[in-house]
Design an enzyme around this catalytic site. Structure first.
Site, mmCIF file in Angstrom:
data_model
loop_
_atom_site.group_PDB
_atom_site.id
_atom_site.type_symbol
_atom_site.label_atom_id
_atom_site.label_comp_id
_atom_site.label_asym_id
_atom_site.label_seq_id
_atom_site.Cartn_x
_atom_site.Cartn_y
_atom_site.Cartn_z
ATOM 1 N N LYS A 244 0.804 -1.218 0.000
ATOM 2 C CA LYS A 244 0.000 0.000 0.000
ATOM 3 C C LYS A 244 0.840 1.273 0.000
ATOM 4 O O LYS A 244 0.411 2.295 -0.530
ATOM 5 C CB LYS A 244 -0.949 -0.013 1.181
ATOM 6 N N ARG B 90 -7.980 -7.147 -8.923
ATOM 7 C CA ARG B 90 -8.746 -8.396 -9.019
ATOM 8 C C ARG B 90 -10.220 -8.065 -9.195
ATOM 9 O O ARG B 90 -10.615 -6.906 -9.136
ATOM 10 C CB ARG B 90 -8.563 -9.201 -7.729
HETATM 11 P P1 ADP Z 1 -8.470 -2.527 3.322
HETATM 12 O O1 ADP Z 1 -7.465 -2.850 2.272
HETATM 13 O O2 ADP Z 1 -8.162 -3.184 4.621
HETATM 14 O O3 ADP Z 1 -9.861 -2.737 2.855
HETATM 15 P P2 ADP Z 1 -8.633 0.357 2.804
HETATM 16 O O4 ADP Z 1 -7.485 1.277 2.813
HETATM 17 O O5 ADP Z 1 -9.197 -0.018 1.483
HETATM 18 O O6 ADP Z 1 -8.276 -0.963 3.643
HETATM 19 O O7 ADP Z 1 -9.808 0.990 3.682
HETATM 20 C C1 ADP Z 1 -10.992 0.299 4.011
HETATM 21 C C2 ADP Z 1 -11.979 1.215 4.669
HETATM 22 O O8 ADP Z 1 -11.412 1.822 5.829
HETATM 23 C C3 ADP Z 1 -12.432 2.372 3.819
HETATM 24 O O9 ADP Z 1 -13.499 2.035 2.967
HETATM 25 C C4 ADP Z 1 -12.851 3.352 4.895
HETATM 26 O O10 ADP Z 1 -14.103 2.969 5.448
HETATM 27 C C5 ADP Z 1 -11.837 3.159 5.974
HETATM 28 N N1 ADP Z 1 -10.688 4.085 5.814
HETATM 29 C C6 ADP Z 1 -9.543 3.853 5.146
HETATM 30 N N2 ADP Z 1 -8.714 4.918 5.184
HETATM 31 C C7 ADP Z 1 -9.342 5.874 5.891
HETATM 32 C C8 ADP Z 1 -9.008 7.231 6.288
HETATM 33 N N3 ADP Z 1 -7.849 7.783 5.958
HETATM 34 N N4 ADP Z 1 -9.916 7.910 7.032
HETATM 35 C C9 ADP Z 1 -11.087 7.342 7.380
HETATM 36 N N5 ADP Z 1 -11.464 6.089 7.050
HETATM 37 C C10 ADP Z 1 -10.612 5.351 6.314
#
Ligand code: ADP
Length: 446
Positions: A116, A290
């Site tokens: 990431k 994916r």
């Molecule tokens: P994962 O790969 O574990 O799914 P993500 O980075 O895609 O992690 O984030 C998943 C969820 O976490 C997002 O949809 C959101 O709800 C929350 N999230 C992620 N980053 C943030 C942030 N910077 N601030 C607030 N919520 C966040």
């Protein structure tokens, strides 16, 4: 085109891929653990191979067993589905080295987006706005400096994280100091990599993602955005397209940005760029290289079969159409139905006593359930996806409500009653919800 595809997955997604293959005249090979011997994906496939005991590590993540199954059955290609090995760059590479085609992006792109921190750096370089923060932090001294620079509240995330796990909010320096070593240890245990990064914690964003298809031959299109703000513990429960929170200009802006970026990257296969959206601004959070659980809602509004496209592209075909050729029609919503108690979210594996799936115009159910099937306790609790299409959001909501009324699954607890509550809640009906809305409104376990 391929003669035979091995599907390295289970459950509804294995069935989804099988269906696309059959419609293309391709034979299928199912692989399964001993717990899944009677699963629907095994019953419908042309051939099946048992690849190990129930624990995913010994079956669905067992690369030598899966490659042996492909060799024994003479498969030409492997579709990894989602979860399990779908974002494992090493697996994609090994598949290629065994003269099999990996139905997905290049190992390089999987690797880049799987880390990431590297993904954010790449996104920034490609001109995509990212959430402030995002650099790797190795120790608490460095973390404190980075947090001061980005500003509290701050989110501590695992560089190798996924599935909404491994994220913690620190409101001040004291909280950061307490949780940093815990988060490091947890990331090491769960993801085999203790690397962390910090990010500005956005208070009430929406989760907006863009579905991309690229052929690796210069063409990339988007299939619009999906709003996945309805979440519990950072996991999606309901998704819809188009997003009720964006206007047409914002929608075009983010979709075009995602497509043009992937064109620069020379991306091949299906992929999704995920963003958080707050106060008119988009911030990239990650890319999934994916198929995603929620891909059907994009299929419903565009008429494009994403899995079929993945297979065509992997076989060397060009997209053969341009962005202007894609028409977006109506509105689609997906409810993820889990084998869980609708109030406590406790897992509820067991045998299905009665099963009746809804039908009728605009209704699609992606599920591997049948009467007498036993939902095993070893895997993800997603048992069905109810996907509904309507000419307008309102028609879609009414159709979804009547479909939920028709849906019968007995013998286990499911989240169907929870979806019925969501579909009558004013904020949802008004499209007025953010990523924290569900937990604030419905989750009494927190
Ligand atoms: P994962 O790969 O574990 O799914 P993500 O980075 O895609 O992690 O984030 C998943 C969820 O976490 C997002 O949809 C959101 O709800 C929350 N999230 C992620 N980053 C943030 C942030 N910077 N601030 C607030 N919520 C966040």
């Amino acid at each position: 085109m391929f003669d035979k595809v091995l599907i390295a997955n289970r459950g509804e997604i294995a069935l989804r891929i099988h269906r696309a293959c059959r419609e293309m005249g391709i034979r299928t090979v199912a692989v399964h653990s001993t717990a899944d011997a009677n699963a629907m994906h095994v019953r419908l496939a042309d051939e099946s191979v048992c690849i190990g005991p129930p624990a995913p590590r010994e079956s669905y993540l067992n690369i030598p067993a899966i490659l042996s199954a492909a060799a024994i059955t003479g498969a030409d290609a492997i579709h990894p589905g989602l979860g399990f090995l779908a974002e494992n760059a090493e697996f994609a590479q090994i598949v290629g080295e065994h003269d099999l085609v990996f139905i997905g992006p290049s190992p390089e792109h999987i690797r880049l987006m799987g880390d990431k921190v590297a993904a954010k750096r790449a996104a920034k370089e490609l001109g995509i706005p990212v959430v402030p923060g995002g650099d790797a932090v190795n120790d608490i001294v460095h973390a404190r400096q980075e947090a001061d620079r980005v500003g509290y509240p701050i989110l501590v995330k695992a560089a190798a994280g996924g599935g909404g796990r491994g994220m913690r909010v620190a409101r001040d320096q004291g909280e950061l100091e307490t949780m940093f070593p815990i988060a490091q240890a947890e990331a090491q245990t769960f993801f085999g990599n203790g690397a962390l990064y910090l990010e500005r914690f956005l208070a009430k964003p929406r989760h907006i993602e863009v579905q991309i298809l690229g052929d690796g031959q210069g063409s990339v299109v988007h299939l619009g955005e999906r709003d996945c703000s309805l979440q519990r513990k950072h996991q999606k429960l309901v998704e819809e397209t188009p997003s009720p929170g964006l206007n047409l200009t914002e929608r075009r802006r983010i979709c075009d940005l995602a497509a043009s970026t992937m064109r620069k990257l020379g991306y091949k296969s299906a992929g999704t760029l995920e963003f958080l959206y707050e106060n008119g601004q988009f911030f990239f959070i990650e890319m999934n290289t994916r198929l995603q659980v929620e891909h059907p809602i994009s299929e419903m509004v565009t008429g494009i079969d994403v899995v079929r496209e993945q297979i065509r592209i992997a076989a060397g075909a060009a997209l053969g159409y341009r962005q202007e050729d894609i028409a977006f029609a109506g509105h689609a919503i997906e409810c993820r139905i889990n084998a869980e108690h609708p109030d406590t979210f406790a897992p509820s594996p067991g045998t299905i006593q009665r099963y009746h799936a809804p039908g009728g115009m605009g209704v699609r159910v992606d599920s591997a359930l049948y009467r007498g099937y036993t939902v095993p306790p070893h895997y993800d609790s997603l048992i069905a996806k109810l996907i509904v299409h309507g000419s307008s959001r309102n028609e879609c909501l009414m159709r979804l409500r009547r479909s939920l009324e028709e849906f019968v699954v007995s013998g286990i607890e499911t989240t169907i009653p929870l979806h019925q509550k969501i579909m009558t809640a004013d904020a949802f009906l008004n499209g007025d919800y953010d990523i924290g809305w569900f937990e604030r409104t419905f989750d009494h376990t927190l």
